[in-house]
Design an enzyme around this catalytic site. Structure first.
Site, short mmCIF file in Angstrom:
data_model
loop_
_atom_site.label_atom_id
_atom_site.label_comp_id
_atom_site.label_asym_id
_atom_site.label_seq_id
_atom_site.Cartn_x
_atom_site.Cartn_y
_atom_site.Cartn_z
N SER A 1 -58.84 8.35 -19.36
CA SER A 1 -58.07 8.49 -18.14
C SER A 1 -58.93 9.05 -17.01
O SER A 1 -59.92 8.42 -16.63
CB SER A 1 -56.85 9.37 -18.43
OG SER A 1 -55.91 9.32 -17.41
N HIS B 1 -56.40 3.17 -17.90
CA HIS B 1 -55.01 2.75 -17.82
C HIS B 1 -54.51 2.93 -16.41
O HIS B 1 -55.19 3.54 -15.57
CB HIS B 1 -54.13 3.54 -18.81
CG HIS B 1 -54.08 5.02 -18.53
ND1 HIS B 1 -53.20 5.58 -17.65
CD2 HIS B 1 -54.82 6.04 -19.02
CE1 HIS B 1 -53.38 6.88 -17.61
NE2 HIS B 1 -54.38 7.19 -18.42
#
Length: 136
Positions: free
Chosen positions: A61, A84
């Protein structure tokens, strides 16, 4: 941890021009905190301090854009990377939610710009990797 890193690295820059080595093992975290770390790394580089980032374990992330700031990027053999879509929650009045969505769009554009600039990904490829899924 962000404030601690900023304080320590600012002190380092005041007393030395030696490279800074950062080891990260992170599931990610809050975007604004991550951008503060990214900006601090860029500030160190503006002071002619080389920054080396080594990912170990996981670099997920927000950890991925942080790593992109480095002059030298390394990872250990079994490090897992995760990209993501940015996620957030919004509650409040309709106008407040609209404002938060606009801010989210601005942050997504910043993060996309970092990843496209510092990798071999095009914006279309990045979006195809992150659209509605996690990409390891």
């Amino acid at each position: 941890m962000t404030a601690h890193f900023v304080n320590l690295s600012t002190y380092h820059a005041s007393v030395s021009k030696k490279p800074i080595e950062i080891y990260i093992n992170t599931p990610g975290g809050e975007v604004m905190q991550g951008l503060a770390i990214y900006d601090q790394i860029k500030w160190l580089q503006s002071k002619s301090i080389k920054v080396i980032v080594t990912a170990t374990g996981m670099c997920m992330s927000m950890g991925v854009p942080i790593m992109q700031a480095a002059d030298v990027r390394r990872s250990t053999q079994h490090t897992r990377f995760l990209l993501h879509q940015m996620s957030y929650g919004a509650m409040g009045s309709h106008d407040s939610v609209r404002d938060r969505v606009q801010e989210s769009d601005r942050l997504v554009a910043i993060l996309d710009g970092i990843l496209v600039e510092r990798s071999n990904l095009t914006l279309d490829k990045l979006h195809s990797l992150t659209e509605r899924k996690d990409s390891f």
